[in-house]
Enzyme design. Structure first.
Site, mmCIF file in Angstrom:
data_model
loop_
_atom_site.group_PDB
_atom_site.id
_atom_site.type_symbol
_atom_site.label_atom_id
_atom_site.label_comp_id
_atom_site.label_asym_id
_atom_site.label_seq_id
_atom_site.Cartn_x
_atom_site.Cartn_y
_atom_site.Cartn_z
ATOM 1 C CE LYS A 21 -15.612 -61.901 -91.023
ATOM 2 N NZ LYS A 21 -15.675 -61.308 -92.372
ATOM 3 C CB SER A 22 -8.774 -60.442 -91.946
ATOM 4 O OG SER A 22 -9.386 -59.337 -92.461
ATOM 5 N NE ARG A 26 -5.595 -60.046 -96.190
ATOM 6 C CZ ARG A 26 -6.776 -59.466 -95.996
ATOM 7 N NH1 ARG A 26 -7.780 -60.159 -95.467
ATOM 8 N NH2 ARG A 26 -6.972 -58.197 -96.318
ATOM 9 N N GLY A 93 -17.730 -60.675 -98.062
ATOM 10 C CA GLY A 93 -17.236 -59.590 -98.905
ATOM 11 C C GLY A 93 -15.746 -59.710 -99.179
ATOM 12 C CG ASP A 319 -14.574 -54.881 -89.970
ATOM 13 O OD1 ASP A 319 -15.243 -54.213 -90.783
ATOM 14 O OD2 ASP A 319 -13.759 -55.751 -90.324
ATOM 15 C CE LYS A 346 -16.485 -51.992 -94.343
ATOM 16 N NZ LYS A 346 -15.387 -52.599 -95.091
ATOM 17 N NE ARG A 392 -16.998 -57.173 -88.439
ATOM 18 C CZ ARG A 392 -16.186 -58.197 -88.162
ATOM 19 N NH1 ARG A 392 -16.120 -58.684 -86.951
ATOM 20 N NH2 ARG A 392 -15.420 -58.730 -89.106
HETATM 21 C C1 S3P Z 1 -11.196 -56.648 -94.687
HETATM 22 C C2 S3P Z 1 -11.081 -55.301 -94.889
HETATM 23 C C3 S3P Z 1 -12.097 -54.330 -94.465
HETATM 24 C C4 S3P Z 1 -13.048 -54.931 -93.437
HETATM 25 C C5 S3P Z 1 -13.499 -56.308 -93.796
HETATM 26 C C6 S3P Z 1 -12.322 -57.238 -93.964
HETATM 27 C C7 S3P Z 1 -10.124 -57.523 -95.177
HETATM 28 O O1 S3P Z 1 -12.819 -53.928 -95.608
HETATM 29 O O2 S3P Z 1 -14.160 -54.096 -93.251
HETATM 30 O O3 S3P Z 1 -14.353 -56.816 -92.797
HETATM 31 O O4 S3P Z 1 -10.045 -58.679 -94.740
HETATM 32 O O5 S3P Z 1 -9.326 -57.067 -96.002
HETATM 33 P P1 S3P Z 1 -12.271 -52.721 -96.520
HETATM 34 O O6 S3P Z 1 -10.824 -52.887 -96.618
HETATM 35 O O7 S3P Z 1 -12.923 -52.863 -97.860
HETATM 36 O O8 S3P Z 1 -12.702 -51.475 -95.812
#
Ligand code: S3P
Length: 431
Positions: A21-22, A26, A93, A319, A346, A392
């Site tokens: 997902k991350s 991006r 987020g 996470d 979160k 989660r």
């Molecule tokens: C993420 C960073 C984390 C993570 C989120 C995804 C990202 O948050 O908890 O689910 O993709 O950069 P933080 O970096 O704000 O802790």
């Protein structure tokens, strides 16, 4: 909707977790920022990453499917289109905190971002501060919450010292750095996931790390041909935890991303005595890799010992910390997580929801200001647990059900669609 998860007899087999997902967020944002087009192989199909595709299309990017790949036609680094309506980030987020880095460089144009009820309680002051220092304007509800508006400007380079180790803040500043008038440095208190740095390096951007400081220069344009998204270690962590906890289990997870900054959970599990075999990436030095390493993870059920997770390890397993609490319930001795206040911001307040949720299933667990402490009792009774709309938490409750004595009724299992829509189907295939 309530979903009943019965105790399992043993999980056996293999599965390929959904893609990351991350990395998908991006890939879509960076793709939209390019001149030309980017082919993304393995883009995650889930609610959160669909929000990102819709957002970049609203800003002028083109998104087309080509077989298994997604082709993202960029709109350019400084030429995003200002939409008439607010950008809906849904529940995402990461989208909400990364996209403004790009929007801040759109001189003379304004963009409003909003999302669901959970998003509206998640702070954006943490990204507003560096973006304002770079010259953009950010106006947020009550000074810190969505909906909020970013007004772009000609950005100046800054040196930003992050108050918390957050990959989202770091990435936001690095994306803004691309549109700025010089080299921007962002300093992190502890290492956090470095996907943005790797992708920028792959795009030929001059991005460097010196210890905890990362510097990226402003560029005229961005070009990138292809990105490959591996399996998501955070999603894989749920079936992996189930395999460790349900007696008689052995599960192989195929094609999991094992970037060192994302493998904290596997290292914690191994320290607890959990049997997980896989070729994890070693801690990198200052050189920024352009690739994301991938391996198969082979997990077998067995006894666990309690452990302590300190602040430095928190961003590397952020996470997965709810799963550390669950493993702690089954482990011998105490399991403590400290320095994880970030969990409160979160999709739900994950200190409160994890502690209340697991306690309701029979766990001996206490919340602290910045984490939790669990006393292992060798098992979990079961009962009823709410996801609070947090993906989660939904999957945590389901894994708890599989490993429990009496099963778990999960309220709001549907929240899993945010990152792992076929989670229950995958688990069913292992039974
Ligand atoms: C993420 C960073 C984390 C993570 C989120 C995804 C990202 O948050 O908890 O689910 O993709 O950069 P933080 O970096 O704000 O802790």
């Amino acid at each position: 909707m309530r979903t009943r998860i019965d105790p399992a007899d043993g999980l056996r087999g293999e599965l390929r977790p959904p893609t990351d997902k991350s990395l998908a967020h991006r890939a879509a944002i960076l793709g939209a920022m390019t001149t030309g087009s980017v082919r993304v192989r393995g883009y995650l199909e889930a609610a959160d990453t669909n929000s990102t595709l819709a957002a970049v299309q609203l800003l002028g990017a083109r998104v087309e499917r080509d077989g298994d790949a997604l082709v993202i036609g960029g709109v350019g680094l400084r030429t995003a289109v200002a939409p008439d309506a607010p950008i809906d980030v849904g529940n995402a987020g990461t989208l909400m905190r990364l996209l403004p880095g790009w929007l801040a460089a759109q001189d003379g144009r304004s963009f409003t971002l909003d999302g669901d009820a959970s998003i509206r309680r998640r702070p954006v002051d943490r990204i507003a501060e560096p973006l304002r220092l770079m010259g953009a304007e950010v106006e947020a509800t009550d000074g810190r919450l969505p909906p909020f508006t970013v007004s772009g400007a000609r950005l100046r380079a800054i040196h930003y010292e992050m108050p918390v180790a957050s990959a989202q803040i770091k990435s936001c500043v690095l994306l803004a750095a691309l549109g700025a008038d010089g080299a921007t440095t962002v300093s992190e208190p502890a290492p956090s996931r470095d996907h943005t740095e790797r992708m920028l390096a792959a795009a030929g951007v001059d991005v460097r790390r010196a210890g905890r400081h990362i510097t990226a220069g402003g560029v005229e344009e961005l070009r990138l041909e292809e990105l490959v998204v591996p399996g998501d270690p955070s999603s894989a962590a749920f079936p992996l935890a189930a395999a460790l906890l349900v007696p008689g289990s052995r599960v192989v997870l195929r094609g999991v991303g094992v970037n060192w900054t994302r493998c904290g959970f596997v290292r914690i599990v191994q320290r607890m005595g959990g049997i997980v075999i896989g070729d994890l990436e070693e801690q990198p030095g200052d050189e920024i890799a352009t690739a994301e390493p991938v391996t198969d993870l082979d997990a077998t059920a067995g006894p666990l010992l309690g452990t302590v997770v300190e602040a430095d390890e928190v961003p590397l397993a952020i996470d997965e910390l709810p799963l550390v609490a669950l493993l702690g319930c089954f482990a011998e001795g105490e399991t403590v997580v400290r320095g994880a206040e970030e969990l409160r911001y979160k999709e739900s307040d994950r200190i409160a929801t994890v502690v209340d949720g697991l306690r309701g299933l029979g766990a001996t667990i206490e919340a602290t200001e910045d984490g939790f402490a669990v006393t292992g009792t060798g098992g979990l009774r079961g009962g009823r647990m709410s996801s609070h709309g947090d993906h989660r938490l939904a999957m945590l409750a389901a894994v708890a059900g599989l490993a429990s004595q009496e099963g778990v009724e999960v309220d709001g299992m549907g929240a899993a669609q945010v990152s792992y829509p076929r989670f229950l189907d995958d688990v069913a295939r292992l039974m």
